[in-house]
Enzyme design. Structure first.
Site, PDB file in Angstrom:
ATOM      1  N   CYS A 137       0.821  -1.213   0.000  1.00 26.28           N
ATOM      2  CA  CYS A 137       0.000   0.000   0.000  1.00 26.28           C
ATOM      3  C   CYS A 137       0.853   1.260   0.000  1.00 26.28           C
ATOM      4  O   CYS A 137       1.688   1.440   0.892  1.00 26.28           O
ATOM      5  CB  CYS A 137      -0.913  -0.027   1.224  1.00 26.28           C
ATOM      6  SG  CYS A 137      -1.832   1.501   1.484  1.00 26.28           S
ATOM      7  N   TYR A 170      -5.526   6.145  -8.897  1.00 26.43           N
ATOM      8  CA  TYR A 170      -6.674   5.323  -8.492  1.00 26.43           C
ATOM      9  C   TYR A 170      -7.933   5.735  -9.241  1.00 26.43           C
ATOM     10  O   TYR A 170      -8.738   4.887  -9.650  1.00 26.43           O
ATOM     11  CB  TYR A 170      -6.897   5.436  -6.982  1.00 26.43           C
ATOM     12  CG  TYR A 170      -5.930   4.601  -6.186  1.00 26.43           C
ATOM     13  CD1 TYR A 170      -6.235   3.292  -5.840  1.00 26.43           C
ATOM     14  CD2 TYR A 170      -4.700   5.109  -5.801  1.00 26.43           C
ATOM     15  CE1 TYR A 170      -5.343   2.517  -5.126  1.00 26.43           C
ATOM     16  CE2 TYR A 170      -3.792   4.346  -5.093  1.00 26.43           C
ATOM     17  CZ  TYR A 170      -4.120   3.051  -4.753  1.00 26.43           C
ATOM     18  OH  TYR A 170      -3.238   2.281  -4.061  1.00 26.43           O
TER      19      TYR A 170
END
Length: 341
Positions: free
Chosen positions: A52, A183
């Site tokens: 992440c 994203y």
């Protein structure tokens, strides 16, 4: 929930337009303990996924500031199941300090029936087993400014007071168009939405090039929080965002300035030694089944270029200011060979 690497159901995946939700647990761990959580060595545990980018910020900051002994580390499996981030990398599938199998258990101890997603980075109070914060935007700022009594000798000032306005301005643009922009492009469900997000990613990157042509770091002549936040997206760019998220106007390796900049940081102690390319690739390609339904993990890209000379030192700059590099990585925190460049 923001900060979880874009996992379906936790970060806005599947909605008409991707929208990263705010951190629900925004308590701060401060020197004066004003939120009820005072800075204290050994009291808290940082939970991360090396996959992440939001959690990777905390990994880099913790290393640079020398907080390894003060703030212990839990690393989750890069692959999740329906109960969220899990500790299957540890013996018996339990975190050895918190004694839990899933990060969601720490969330439940803080708020029973919490309806949101379970995200990393997260800081857990060891004595109570309760989540303290999952505020990925604030955690690293507090590590730099509130945890100073526990910093190593020679720790850099990652958020210098005199430069905060410029750092904040640079970080805001990088967050909107790059950190979060990849994203929005990757999880877009419409052509126009995708094209706008993808164009924004490359427009911002191209705007950064003149700045980084003339100076080694984003703000001032030392590493700051701004560099950490850009690095964690750039280090993933060719491996996952270029193909998996369709941010493919060009590869990072095709941009001499940005490729040199990110290699410079990667080769700086505290940056590349926290990166696990194996975790990164397996998470994105195997968890995001809506984008990659076969869950096939690509063999590339070739990682050998990360260790090639970058020549950025010719621009001057002092990576740690008046401080020093961090010491060697703790033996139990070394990235496995498979995940290294």
């Amino acid at each position: 929930m923001s900060g979880d690497g874009g996992t379906p159901g936790n970060s806005g995946y599947g909605r008409k337009a991707f929208k990263r939700s705010k951190s629900h647990f925004a308590d701060r761990i401060t020197a004066d303990g004003r939120d009820g959580w005072p800075v204290a060595s050994g009291r808290y545990r940082l939970v991360v996924s090396r996959a992440c980018p939001w959690a990777s910020r905390a990994l880099v900051s913790r290393r640079l500031l020398g907080l390894e002994d003060a703030l212990s580390l839990a690393v989750t499996d890069p692959l999740q199941d329906d109960r969220s981030w899990r500790f299957t990398l540890d013996p018996d599938g339990r975190d050895p300090v918190l004694g839990i199998r899933y990060l969601s258990e720490a969330y439940d101890r803080r708020e029973t029936g919490y309806p949101g997603g379970v995200s990393v980075p997260a800081i857990v109070d060891v004595p109570s087993g309760k989540l303290v914060t999952n505020d990925y935007q604030q955690i690293t700022l507090d590590l730099a400014t509130e945890w100073t009594s526990l910093h190593r000798p020679g720790a850099p000032d990652l958020y210098p007071d005199a430069l905060r306005d410029e750092i904040d301005e640079v970080m805001a643009g990088v967050y909107e168009d790059v950190n979060n922009g990849v994203y929005r492009a990757g999880f877009a469900t419409g052509q126009e939405e995708y094209e706008a997000a993808c164009a924004g990613v490359f427009r911002r990157l191209e705007q950064l090039v003149p700045r980084l042509e003339r100076q080694r770091y984003l703000v001032g002549d030392t590493i700051t929080e701004a560099d950490i936040r850009l690095f964690t997206t750039l280090v993933r760019f060719d491996a996952v965002y270029h193909g998996h998220f369709k941010c493919n106007r060009w590869k990072l390796t095709e941009n001499p300035v940005l490729w040199g900049y990110v290699r410079d940081l990667f080769q700086t102690p505290g940056f590349g030694d926290t990166v696990d390319f194996d975790h990164i690739k397996r998470h994105y390609y195997q968890v995001h089944t809506g984008i990659n339904p076969t869950a096939i993990v690509p063999l590339g890209p070739d990682l050998s270029g990360w260790l090639t000379p970058h020549h950025r030192q010719e621009l001057g700059g002092r990576p740690f200011g008046d401080g020093t590099p961090p010491g060697p990585v703790h033996a139990d925190e070394t990235v496995p060979v498979r995940g290294r460049a």
